[in-house]
Design an enzyme around this catalytic site. Sequence first.
Site, mmCIF file in Angstrom:
data_model
loop_
_atom_site.group_PDB
_atom_site.id
_atom_site.type_symbol
_atom_site.label_atom_id
_atom_site.label_comp_id
_atom_site.label_asym_id
_atom_site.label_seq_id
_atom_site.Cartn_x
_atom_site.Cartn_y
_atom_site.Cartn_z
ATOM 1 N N GLY A 121 -0.390 2.050 7.136
ATOM 2 C CA GLY A 121 -0.330 1.155 8.281
ATOM 3 C C GLY A 121 0.441 -0.130 8.077
ATOM 4 O O GLY A 121 0.247 -1.093 8.831
ATOM 5 N N LYS A 122 1.352 -0.170 7.103
ATOM 6 C CA LYS A 122 2.103 -1.400 6.848
ATOM 7 C C LYS A 122 2.960 -1.798 8.051
ATOM 8 O O LYS A 122 2.943 -2.951 8.486
ATOM 9 C CB LYS A 122 2.996 -1.225 5.607
ATOM 10 N N SER A 123 3.716 -0.857 8.584
ATOM 11 C CA SER A 123 4.592 -1.173 9.718
ATOM 12 C C SER A 123 3.783 -1.489 10.973
ATOM 13 O O SER A 123 4.165 -2.348 11.775
ATOM 14 C CB SER A 123 5.556 -0.008 9.990
ATOM 15 N N ASP A 149 9.744 -5.942 7.007
ATOM 16 C CA ASP A 149 9.225 -4.604 6.741
ATOM 17 C C ASP A 149 10.094 -3.921 5.689
ATOM 18 O O ASP A 149 11.276 -4.234 5.545
ATOM 19 C CB ASP A 149 9.200 -3.782 8.032
ATOM 20 N N GLU A 150 9.499 -3.000 4.958
ATOM 21 C CA GLU A 150 10.194 -2.263 3.887
ATOM 22 C C GLU A 150 10.827 -3.220 2.875
ATOM 23 O O GLU A 150 11.925 -2.985 2.350
ATOM 24 C CB GLU A 150 11.260 -1.324 4.466
ATOM 25 N N ALA A 151 10.129 -4.303 2.566
ATOM 26 C CA ALA A 151 10.671 -5.326 1.673
ATOM 27 C C ALA A 151 10.883 -4.811 0.255
ATOM 28 O O ALA A 151 11.640 -5.418 -0.514
ATOM 29 C CB ALA A 151 9.755 -6.549 1.659
ATOM 30 N N GLY A 175 0.845 -1.187 0.000
ATOM 31 C CA GLY A 175 0.000 0.000 0.000
ATOM 32 C C GLY A 175 0.877 1.230 0.000
ATOM 33 O O GLY A 175 2.095 1.141 0.151
ATOM 34 N N PRO A 176 0.282 2.414 -0.161
ATOM 35 C CA PRO A 176 1.063 3.655 -0.174
ATOM 36 C C PRO A 176 1.561 3.993 1.222
ATOM 37 O O PRO A 176 1.239 3.325 2.208
ATOM 38 C CB PRO A 176 0.052 4.703 -0.679
ATOM 39 N N MET A 177 2.357 5.037 1.314
ATOM 40 C CA MET A 177 2.814 5.509 2.616
ATOM 41 C C MET A 177 1.613 5.893 3.477
ATOM 42 O O MET A 177 0.568 6.299 2.970
ATOM 43 C CB MET A 177 3.751 6.704 2.438
#
Length: 210
Positions: free
Chosen positions: A29-31, A97-99, A24-26
């Site tokens: 909520g990925k992290s 994370d940040e893959a 998803g974009p910045m």
Amino acid sequence: MTEPSALSAVPTGTRDGVLRFYFGPMDCGKSTLALQMNYNHRRQGRHGLVLTKHDRSGDARVTSRIGLGSEAVEVEDDLDLVALVRGHRRVDYVICDEACFYTVEQIEQLADLTDDFGIDVYAFGLASDFRSQMFPAAQRLFELADEINRLQVEVLCWCGRPGRLNARVVGGKLVRTGEQVVIGDTGEAAIRYQVLCRRHYRAGDLGDVR
């Protein structure tokens, strides 16, 4: 003593591993999801590793904008992820994370961990860069992952439409040339990022520039 929980303990060796990619974009909520997933797995008695690359904090940590954080292994370009995992006595899962910033070879290694060692791999990252072109690692994850999930936490463009693309803003103007990876955040800085809908990304319209 184990803290009471609605989560059940998970026995080892009961199923094949899985490779999942959450994108998803910045600001979507990925992290935060990566940290929540690690917390849940640990509560269920599983052993895992948390990896990151170019976290916004500048340290070997996974951090979220809502204040959560955890120590992590910094993924350098020459780090062999299979060797890293095999150097530990037991690893049931890996949080990445940040893959999108990993090398393509490291994405292949994540698939090896799943296929050859039965390890669950949960990768989180952007799909495309500031030029709206896919990161090579993200493209490989789209090609290899067992499951691909667009995160449902909606990020809105300044116009109210769904934000999909990450614009790089330098000196108050959207730029489309430069290094693919330049670390920045969505706040006030000389180089920052802003999530836009497709229409306003293509038009280069940042709305009321802060």
